[in-house]
Design a protein around this motif. Sequence first.
Motif, PDB file in Angstrom:
ATOM      1  N   ARG A  30       0.826  -1.205   0.000  1.00  0.00           N
ATOM      2  CA  ARG A  30       0.000   0.000   0.000  1.00  0.00           C
ATOM      3  C   ARG A  30       0.856   1.249   0.000  1.00  0.00           C
ATOM      4  NH1 ARG A  30      -5.171  -1.237   3.462  1.00  0.00           N
ATOM      5  NH2 ARG A  30      -4.982  -3.468   3.799  1.00  0.00           N
ATOM      6  N   ILE A  31       0.236   2.301  -0.496  1.00  0.00           N
ATOM      7  CA  ILE A  31       0.806   3.630  -0.357  1.00  0.00           C
ATOM      8  C   ILE A  31      -0.312   4.503   0.203  1.00  0.00           C
ATOM      9  CG2 ILE A  31       0.376   4.317  -2.771  1.00  0.00           C
ATOM     10  CD1 ILE A  31       3.458   5.297  -0.692  1.00  0.00           C
ATOM     11  N   HIS A  32      -0.039   5.105   1.339  1.00  0.00           N
ATOM     12  CA  HIS A  32      -1.040   5.889   2.075  1.00  0.00           C
ATOM     13  C   HIS A  32      -2.332   5.093   2.265  1.00  0.00           C
ATOM     14  CE1 HIS A  32       0.833   9.791   2.821  1.00  0.00           C
ATOM     15  NE2 HIS A  32       1.585   9.468   1.778  1.00  0.00           N
ATOM     16  N   GLY A  33      -2.175   3.827   2.599  1.00  0.00           N
ATOM     17  CA  GLY A  33      -3.311   2.978   2.918  1.00  0.00           C
ATOM     18  C   GLY A  33      -4.053   2.401   1.729  1.00  0.00           C
ATOM     19  N   LYS A  34      -3.641   2.726   0.520  1.00  0.00           N
ATOM     20  CA  LYS A  34      -4.321   2.261  -0.690  1.00  0.00           C
ATOM     21  C   LYS A  34      -3.504   1.154  -1.356  1.00  0.00           C
ATOM     22  CE  LYS A  34      -7.451   5.465  -0.357  1.00  0.00           C
ATOM     23  NZ  LYS A  34      -8.768   5.160   0.114  1.00  0.00           N
ATOM     24  N   TRP A  35      -4.161   0.047  -1.657  1.00  0.00           N
ATOM     25  CA  TRP A  35      -3.486  -1.079  -2.307  1.00  0.00           C
ATOM     26  C   TRP A  35      -3.010  -0.730  -3.699  1.00  0.00           C
ATOM     27  CZ3 TRP A  35      -8.373  -4.461  -1.461  1.00  0.00           C
ATOM     28  CH2 TRP A  35      -8.395  -4.956  -0.162  1.00  0.00           C
ATOM     29  N   PHE A  36      -1.823  -1.243  -4.056  1.00  0.00           N
ATOM     30  CA  PHE A  36      -1.404  -1.200  -5.457  1.00  0.00           C
ATOM     31  C   PHE A  36      -0.910  -2.564  -5.930  1.00  0.00           C
ATOM     32  CE2 PHE A  36       2.486   0.007  -3.283  1.00  0.00           C
ATOM     33  CZ  PHE A  36       3.508  -0.564  -4.024  1.00  0.00           C
ATOM     34  N   VAL A  37      -0.570  -3.470  -5.006  1.00  0.00           N
ATOM     35  CA  VAL A  37      -0.248  -4.857  -5.347  1.00  0.00           C
ATOM     36  C   VAL A  37      -0.838  -5.756  -4.262  1.00  0.00           C
ATOM     37  CG1 VAL A  37       1.576  -6.596  -5.629  1.00  0.00           C
ATOM     38  CG2 VAL A  37       1.919  -4.314  -6.547  1.00  0.00           C
ATOM     39  N   LEU A  38      -1.483  -6.828  -4.708  1.00  0.00           N
ATOM     40  CA  LEU A  38      -1.999  -7.856  -3.803  1.00  0.00           C
ATOM     41  C   LEU A  38      -1.443  -9.203  -4.245  1.00  0.00           C
ATOM     42  CD1 LEU A  38      -5.712  -6.742  -3.674  1.00  0.00           C
ATOM     43  CD2 LEU A  38      -4.099  -6.671  -1.783  1.00  0.00           C
ATOM     44  N   ILE A  39      -1.038 -10.007  -3.275  1.00  0.00           N
ATOM     45  CA  ILE A  39      -0.529 -11.344  -3.563  1.00  0.00           C
ATOM     46  C   ILE A  39      -1.352 -12.344  -2.777  1.00  0.00           C
ATOM     47  CG2 ILE A  39       1.451 -12.905  -3.449  1.00  0.00           C
ATOM     48  CD1 ILE A  39       3.265 -10.409  -3.420  1.00  0.00           C
ATOM     49  N   PRO A  44      -2.642 -21.475  -6.414  1.00  0.00           N
ATOM     50  CA  PRO A  44      -1.956 -22.655  -6.935  1.00  0.00           C
ATOM     51  C   PRO A  44      -0.839 -22.309  -7.930  1.00  0.00           C
ATOM     52  CG  PRO A  44      -4.226 -22.558  -7.737  1.00  0.00           C
ATOM     53  CD  PRO A  44      -4.050 -21.429  -6.778  1.00  0.00           C
ATOM     54  N   GLU A  45      -0.927 -21.119  -8.529  1.00  0.00           N
ATOM     55  CA  GLU A  45       0.100 -20.649  -9.462  1.00  0.00           C
ATOM     56  C   GLU A  45       0.501 -19.242  -9.026  1.00  0.00           C
ATOM     57  OE1 GLU A  45       0.581 -19.822 -14.251  1.00  0.00           O
ATOM     58  OE2 GLU A  45      -1.246 -20.754 -13.504  1.00  0.00           O
ATOM     59  N   PRO A  46       1.804 -18.941  -8.944  1.00  0.00           N
ATOM     60  CA  PRO A  46       2.218 -17.607  -8.486  1.00  0.00           C
ATOM     61  C   PRO A  46       1.591 -16.492  -9.328  1.00  0.00           C
ATOM     62  CG  PRO A  46       4.119 -19.045  -8.716  1.00  0.00           C
ATOM     63  CD  PRO A  46       2.953 -19.770  -9.305  1.00  0.00           C
ATOM     64  N   ARG A  47       0.896 -15.584  -8.628  1.00  0.00           N
ATOM     65  CA  ARG A  47       0.264 -14.466  -9.309  1.00  0.00           C
ATOM     66  C   ARG A  47       0.116 -13.297  -8.355  1.00  0.00           C
ATOM     67  NH1 ARG A  47      -6.020 -16.298 -10.060  1.00  0.00           N
ATOM     68  NH2 ARG A  47      -6.215 -17.323  -8.070  1.00  0.00           N
ATOM     69  N   ILE A  48      -0.013 -12.130  -8.955  1.00  0.00           N
ATOM     70  CA  ILE A  48      -0.261 -10.913  -8.191  1.00  0.00           C
ATOM     71  C   ILE A  48      -1.409 -10.168  -8.861  1.00  0.00           C
ATOM     72  CG2 ILE A  48       2.139 -10.741  -7.437  1.00  0.00           C
ATOM     73  CD1 ILE A  48       2.477  -8.419  -9.466  1.00  0.00           C
ATOM     74  N   ALA A  49      -2.072  -9.323  -8.098  1.00  0.00           N
ATOM     75  CA  ALA A  49      -3.110  -8.447  -8.648  1.00  0.00           C
ATOM     76  C   ALA A  49      -2.583  -7.020  -8.642  1.00  0.00           C
ATOM     77  CB  ALA A  49      -4.389  -8.551  -7.828  1.00  0.00           C
ATOM     78  N   VAL A  50      -2.780  -6.337  -9.761  1.00  0.00           N
ATOM     79  CA  VAL A  50      -2.371  -4.937  -9.888  1.00  0.00           C
ATOM     80  C   VAL A  50      -3.523  -4.115 -10.440  1.00  0.00           C
ATOM     81  CG1 VAL A  50       0.089  -5.440 -10.177  1.00  0.00           C
ATOM     82  CG2 VAL A  50      -1.383  -5.289 -12.195  1.00  0.00           C
ATOM     83  N   ASP A  80      -5.020  -9.899 -12.631  1.00  0.00           N
ATOM     84  CA  ASP A  80      -4.042 -10.848 -12.110  1.00  0.00           C
ATOM     85  C   ASP A  80      -2.941 -11.036 -13.139  1.00  0.00           C
ATOM     86  OD1 ASP A  80      -5.086 -11.461  -9.611  1.00  0.00           O
ATOM     87  OD2 ASP A  80      -6.256 -13.157 -10.345  1.00  0.00           O
ATOM     88  N   LEU A  81      -1.709 -11.011 -12.659  1.00  0.00           N
ATOM     89  CA  LEU A  81      -0.543 -11.296 -13.488  1.00  0.00           C
ATOM     90  C   LEU A  81      -0.002 -12.652 -13.058  1.00  0.00           C
ATOM     91  CD1 LEU A  81       1.354  -7.868 -13.214  1.00  0.00           C
ATOM     92  CD2 LEU A  81      -0.523  -8.489 -14.755  1.00  0.00           C
ATOM     93  N   PHE A  82      -0.049 -13.629 -13.948  1.00  0.00           N
ATOM     94  CA  PHE A  82       0.474 -14.956 -13.652  1.00  0.00           C
ATOM     95  C   PHE A  82       1.967 -14.934 -13.955  1.00  0.00           C
ATOM     96  CE2 PHE A  82      -3.978 -15.497 -13.723  1.00  0.00           C
ATOM     97  CZ  PHE A  82      -4.246 -16.562 -12.874  1.00  0.00           C
TER      98      PHE A  82
END
Length: 118
Positions: A30-39, A44-50, A80-82
Amino acid sequence: MNIEEIRTFALSLHPEVTEDLFANDWLSFRIHGKWFVLIWLESPEPRIAVNMQPDTARDLRERYDGIRPAYHMNKNNWSDLFLEQLETDLVKQLIIQSYENIIAKLPKKYHASLALTR
């Protein structure tokens, strides 16, 4: 790129970036309490949300199998970025874009102090 590299990269964007465990199996940046990346740590497969602009998200989802609407998030603004299907440079670029999208939504008084210096 693996999850630890994502973590290191996200934290390197600005000294005010924070990380915390959200809902027991989600790591958030987070930046100032706001999400910018979630994992999602249990994925089951490595991914992140942006966060992405809707037009950008639609375009990238059409071009890359490894970019899909985010699980349990607003499908217009989050993707989601796989990680095993995407090049490191693209993942980093999309993390930076997510950060900048979130900064743009914060009050203007924060914009200059949170701009990336990369």
